[in-house]
Design an enzyme around this catalytic site. Structure first.
Site, mmCIF file in Angstrom:
data_model
loop_
_atom_site.group_PDB
_atom_site.id
_atom_site.type_symbol
_atom_site.label_atom_id
_atom_site.label_comp_id
_atom_site.label_asym_id
_atom_site.label_seq_id
_atom_site.Cartn_x
_atom_site.Cartn_y
_atom_site.Cartn_z
ATOM 1 N N GLY A 110 0.306 39.063 6.230
ATOM 2 C CA GLY A 110 1.386 38.651 7.109
ATOM 3 C C GLY A 110 1.889 37.235 6.900
ATOM 4 N N HIS A 119 20.308 29.942 -2.823
ATOM 5 C CA HIS A 119 21.569 29.307 -2.442
ATOM 6 C C HIS A 119 21.896 28.194 -3.424
ATOM 7 C CE1 HIS A 119 21.909 31.576 1.242
ATOM 8 N NE2 HIS A 119 20.605 31.417 1.366
#
Length: 185
Positions: free
Chosen positions: A141, A113
């Site tokens: 994970g 962004h």
């Protein structure tokens, strides 16, 4: 240059562009369809994943739910296993090699962004950089892989790591930011 072309070239672009929005909606519908399918319905799964991804190799198993932005920028090699709750924001290309295991809750983010007010005022809110994952990689994970990173062959990324720089082949990395904790050769 269209916003899609800017996105593909790694230039600042406006994600609210109509064409990009339509692409995301199409991918979202395919992800929703995939996530509702019976995991034993191999034929239907193959149809949806062939439509969703740029390339999908042989013996690929993706646990639902799975989410991505576009799908068309994701290339999956052979013998890839993806755990549930994987999210791939694929404004740029994501290349996943052969024999790759991706654990649950992994995020692969090609999008960055923009933070400068003038960029945002021009509507250039995002830019994207490729993510490359080599062969024989294990991603445990709750790992995040950030834009512009390349992960070498034979790398193990321990659970909960945040990868924001390139990882040399045959390394075990851990932490936030991820750092090499051991070499495998």
């Amino acid at each position: 240059m269209t916003e899609f072309e800017k996105m593909q070239r790694g230039l600042p672009y406006c994600p609210a562009d109509e064409e990009l929005t339509l692409f995301r909606y199409a991918a979202r519908r395919l992800c929703q369809q995939f996530n509702r399918l019976d995991p034993e319905d191999a034929a239907s799964l193959a149809v949806v994943t062939t439509k969703l991804f740029a390339r999908i190799g042989d013996n690929v198993e993706i646990d639902a739910p799975f989410f991505c932005h576009y799908g068309m920028n994701i290339h999956l090699g052979n013998n890839v296993s993806v755990g549930p709750n994987c999210t791939i924001l694929d404004g740029a290309h994501v290349s996943i090699g052969d024999n790759v295991s991706i654990g649950p809750n992994v995020g692969i983010y090609t999008t960055r962004h923009r933070v400068l007010p003038l960029d945002i005022a021009r509507g250039e809110c995002e830019s994207s950089q490729d993510v490359i994952i080599g062969n024989n990689v294990i991603i445990e994970g709750n790992t995040v892989i950030k834009a512009g990173t390349a992960i070498g062959e034979g790398v193990v990324i321990e659970a909960g790591s945040v990868v924001d720089t390139d990882i040399e082949p045959f390394s075990i990395v851990a932490g936030n930011p991820a750092a090499v904790v051991r070499r495998l050769q």
